[in-house]
Design a protein around this motif. Structure first.
Motif, PDB file in Angstrom:
ATOM      1  N   PRO A  77      -6.999   3.428  -1.975  1.00  0.00           N
ATOM      2  CA  PRO A  77      -6.851   4.344  -3.119  1.00  0.00           C
ATOM      3  C   PRO A  77      -6.674   3.569  -4.409  1.00  0.00           C
ATOM      4  O   PRO A  77      -6.253   2.408  -4.411  1.00  0.00           O
ATOM      5  CB  PRO A  77      -5.569   5.129  -2.761  1.00  0.00           C
ATOM      6  N   THR A  78      -6.941   4.193  -5.550  1.00  0.00           N
ATOM      7  CA  THR A  78      -6.929   3.504  -6.834  1.00  0.00           C
ATOM      8  C   THR A  78      -5.545   2.989  -7.234  1.00  0.00           C
ATOM      9  O   THR A  78      -5.434   2.111  -8.082  1.00  0.00           O
ATOM     10  CB  THR A  78      -7.434   4.433  -7.949  1.00  0.00           C
ATOM     11  N   TYR A  79      -4.475   3.534  -6.638  1.00  0.00           N
ATOM     12  CA  TYR A  79      -3.127   3.094  -7.005  1.00  0.00           C
ATOM     13  C   TYR A  79      -2.660   1.904  -6.165  1.00  0.00           C
ATOM     14  O   TYR A  79      -1.475   1.572  -6.144  1.00  0.00           O
ATOM     15  CB  TYR A  79      -2.122   4.247  -6.910  1.00  0.00           C
ATOM     16  N   PHE A  80      -3.588   1.251  -5.466  1.00  0.00           N
ATOM     17  CA  PHE A  80      -3.310   0.015  -4.744  1.00  0.00           C
ATOM     18  C   PHE A  80      -4.055  -1.146  -5.391  1.00  0.00           C
ATOM     19  O   PHE A  80      -5.130  -0.966  -5.954  1.00  0.00           O
ATOM     20  CB  PHE A  80      -3.776   0.114  -3.285  1.00  0.00           C
ATOM     21  N   GLY A  97      -9.562 -10.632  10.641  1.00  0.00           N
ATOM     22  CA  GLY A  97      -9.481 -10.362   9.204  1.00  0.00           C
ATOM     23  C   GLY A  97      -8.536  -9.234   8.878  1.00  0.00           C
ATOM     24  O   GLY A  97      -8.937  -8.064   8.848  1.00  0.00           O
ATOM     25  N   ASN A  98      -7.254  -9.564   8.672  1.00  0.00           N
ATOM     26  CA  ASN A  98      -6.274  -8.558   8.273  1.00  0.00           C
ATOM     27  C   ASN A  98      -6.293  -8.380   6.760  1.00  0.00           C
ATOM     28  O   ASN A  98      -6.367  -9.353   6.013  1.00  0.00           O
ATOM     29  CB  ASN A  98      -4.869  -8.960   8.735  1.00  0.00           C
ATOM     30  N   ILE A  99      -6.218  -7.136   6.309  1.00  0.00           N
ATOM     31  CA  ILE A  99      -6.331  -6.805   4.893  1.00  0.00           C
ATOM     32  C   ILE A  99      -5.074  -6.045   4.465  1.00  0.00           C
ATOM     33  O   ILE A  99      -4.640  -5.121   5.149  1.00  0.00           O
ATOM     34  CB  ILE A  99      -7.572  -5.927   4.639  1.00  0.00           C
ATOM     35  N   THR A 100      -4.496  -6.435   3.334  1.00  0.00           N
ATOM     36  CA  THR A 100      -3.297  -5.762   2.837  1.00  0.00           C
ATOM     37  C   THR A 100      -3.486  -5.353   1.388  1.00  0.00           C
ATOM     38  O   THR A 100      -3.950  -6.144   0.568  1.00  0.00           O
ATOM     39  CB  THR A 100      -2.063  -6.673   2.936  1.00  0.00           C
ATOM     40  N   GLY A 101      -3.103  -4.122   1.088  1.00  0.00           N
ATOM     41  CA  GLY A 101      -3.110  -3.633  -0.283  1.00  0.00           C
ATOM     42  C   GLY A 101      -1.680  -3.370  -0.740  1.00  0.00           C
ATOM     43  O   GLY A 101      -0.827  -2.985   0.059  1.00  0.00           O
ATOM     44  N   SER A 102      -1.407  -3.580  -2.027  1.00  0.00           N
ATOM     45  CA  SER A 102      -0.060  -3.415  -2.581  1.00  0.00           C
ATOM     46  C   SER A 102      -0.051  -2.283  -3.601  1.00  0.00           C
ATOM     47  O   SER A 102      -0.911  -2.229  -4.484  1.00  0.00           O
ATOM     48  CB  SER A 102       0.396  -4.703  -3.259  1.00  0.00           C
ATOM     49  N   ARG A 103       0.928  -1.398  -3.485  1.00  0.00           N
ATOM     50  CA  ARG A 103       1.056  -0.332  -4.476  1.00  0.00           C
ATOM     51  C   ARG A 103       1.330  -0.923  -5.863  1.00  0.00           C
ATOM     52  O   ARG A 103       2.066  -1.889  -6.009  1.00  0.00           O
ATOM     53  CB  ARG A 103       2.183   0.627  -4.103  1.00  0.00           C
ATOM     54  N   LEU A 162       6.194   0.467  -5.847  1.00  0.00           N
ATOM     55  CA  LEU A 162       6.871   1.753  -5.669  1.00  0.00           C
ATOM     56  C   LEU A 162       5.900   2.886  -5.380  1.00  0.00           C
ATOM     57  O   LEU A 162       4.857   3.006  -6.023  1.00  0.00           O
ATOM     58  CB  LEU A 162       7.664   2.101  -6.930  1.00  0.00           C
ATOM     59  N   PRO A 163       6.264   3.765  -4.460  1.00  0.00           N
ATOM     60  CA  PRO A 163       5.523   5.013  -4.303  1.00  0.00           C
ATOM     61  C   PRO A 163       5.944   6.001  -5.391  1.00  0.00           C
ATOM     62  O   PRO A 163       6.987   5.824  -6.028  1.00  0.00           O
ATOM     63  CB  PRO A 163       5.966   5.504  -2.915  1.00  0.00           C
ATOM     64  N   ALA A 164       5.142   7.023  -5.599  1.00  0.00           N
ATOM     65  CA  ALA A 164       5.501   8.057  -6.572  1.00  0.00           C
ATOM     66  C   ALA A 164       6.835   8.680  -6.175  1.00  0.00           C
ATOM     67  O   ALA A 164       7.150   8.821  -4.996  1.00  0.00           O
ATOM     68  CB  ALA A 164       4.412   9.116  -6.631  1.00  0.00           C
ATOM     69  N   GLY A 165       7.644   9.038  -7.173  1.00  0.00           N
ATOM     70  CA  GLY A 165       8.926   9.642  -6.859  1.00  0.00           C
ATOM     71  C   GLY A 165       9.810   9.769  -8.076  1.00  0.00           C
ATOM     72  O   GLY A 165       9.413   9.460  -9.210  1.00  0.00           O
ATOM     73  N   ARG A 166      11.042  10.220  -7.819  1.00  0.00           N
ATOM     74  CA  ARG A 166      12.048  10.398  -8.864  1.00  0.00           C
ATOM     75  C   ARG A 166      13.237   9.494  -8.516  1.00  0.00           C
ATOM     76  O   ARG A 166      13.762   9.570  -7.410  1.00  0.00           O
ATOM     77  CB  ARG A 166      12.498  11.856  -8.944  1.00  0.00           C
ATOM     78  N   SER A 205      10.891   9.402 -13.475  1.00  0.00           N
ATOM     79  CA  SER A 205       9.804   9.899 -12.622  1.00  0.00           C
ATOM     80  C   SER A 205       8.603   8.976 -12.760  1.00  0.00           C
ATOM     81  O   SER A 205       8.201   8.630 -13.875  1.00  0.00           O
ATOM     82  CB  SER A 205       9.416  11.330 -13.009  1.00  0.00           C
ATOM     83  N   ILE A 206       8.039   8.598 -11.636  1.00  0.00           N
ATOM     84  CA  ILE A 206       6.901   7.681 -11.651  1.00  0.00           C
ATOM     85  C   ILE A 206       5.764   8.266 -10.826  1.00  0.00           C
ATOM     86  O   ILE A 206       5.985   8.811  -9.736  1.00  0.00           O
ATOM     87  CB  ILE A 206       7.321   6.287 -11.118  1.00  0.00           C
TER      88      ILE A 206
END
Length: 223
Positions: A77-80, A97-103, A162-166, A205-206
């Motif tokens: 997703p675009t937020y990674f 081939g392990n792949i990792t994305g970061s928020r 961080l994930p979206a949240g308050r 809020s993010i």
């Protein structure tokens, strides 16, 4: 198999806001590499681009590949944030081939003393604003239940991945956190922005992938 294969996992690096164990001295403890299911994975060789999808365990597999070097990546997703990896294969061989994305989401700011100078090594907690009062103020001996950060030499702090949240950002949330630096033990619990109680605190809020800065504190004068 007569031809080469590439296998691996698709993961996600996301902050675990609420800690599950004593992990104060492990700088990566608030991250977990949960698998990411249903993500397209691509392998680009010298002849063509191959495509597959990660399963419920985040695993993927390419079979029947010509031998050679491949560039692999996942359609996060675009937020990674993520990067491409390279895997070398050989006939009847299996490349990993392990792949990792970061928020991308983060919250940061600066802490200064009463004179405006950087306040170094001040402990701050990131707490879910949707948690119960009991959870928000919970104390643990020799541990912090929430994502814990400290200011650097410039007084800057940052909560990353961080994930979206308050959220609440809190200085000296508990006696445990207050005891880390003798210089700041007399500072009361402070909620962003310099509120002494939760009723006056500002909820931050993010959104997914948002990078928030400027959440600054100015410490009261210490006797």
């Amino acid at each position: 198999e007569p031809q080469a294969q590439i296998v691996g996992k698709v993961g996600q690096q996301t902050s675990e806001i609420k800690r599950k164990q004593n992990s104060l001295f492990d700088e990566n403890s608030h991250f977990f590499g949960a698998p990411l299911a249903g993500v397209k994975v691509f392998a680009k060789g010298s002849e063509q681009i191959y495509e597959t999808v990660s399963d419920e365990r985040g695993e993927y597999k390419f079979v029947g590949l010509p031998s050679g070097e491949y560039e692999i990546w996942a359609d996060y997703p675009t937020y990674f944030e993520s990067r491409k990896e390279r895997v070398q294969t050989a006939a009847k061989g299996c490349g990993i081939g392990n792949i990792t994305g970061s928020r991308k989401g983060s919250i940061g700011g600066r802490v200064t003393d009463s004179d405006g100078a950087p306040a170094k090594y001040v402990r701050l907690s990131l707490v879910s604003a949707d948690a119960s009062p009991q959870e928000i103020f919970e104390e643990r001996e020799n541990d912090s239940i929430w994502y814990l950060a400290a200011t650097d030499e410039k007084g800057d702090y940052r909560f990353a991945y961080l994930p979206a949240g308050r959220y609440y950002v809190i200085i000296n949330r508990t006696n445990f956190e207050r005891s880390r630096e003798a210089e700041y033990q007399k500072i009361p619990r402070l909620f962003y922005p310099n509120a002494k109680n939760i009723e006056e605190a500002t909820i931050i809020s993010i959104k997914e992938g948002e990078k928030i800065t400027g959440k600054d504190f100015r410490l009261p004068k210490i006797d």
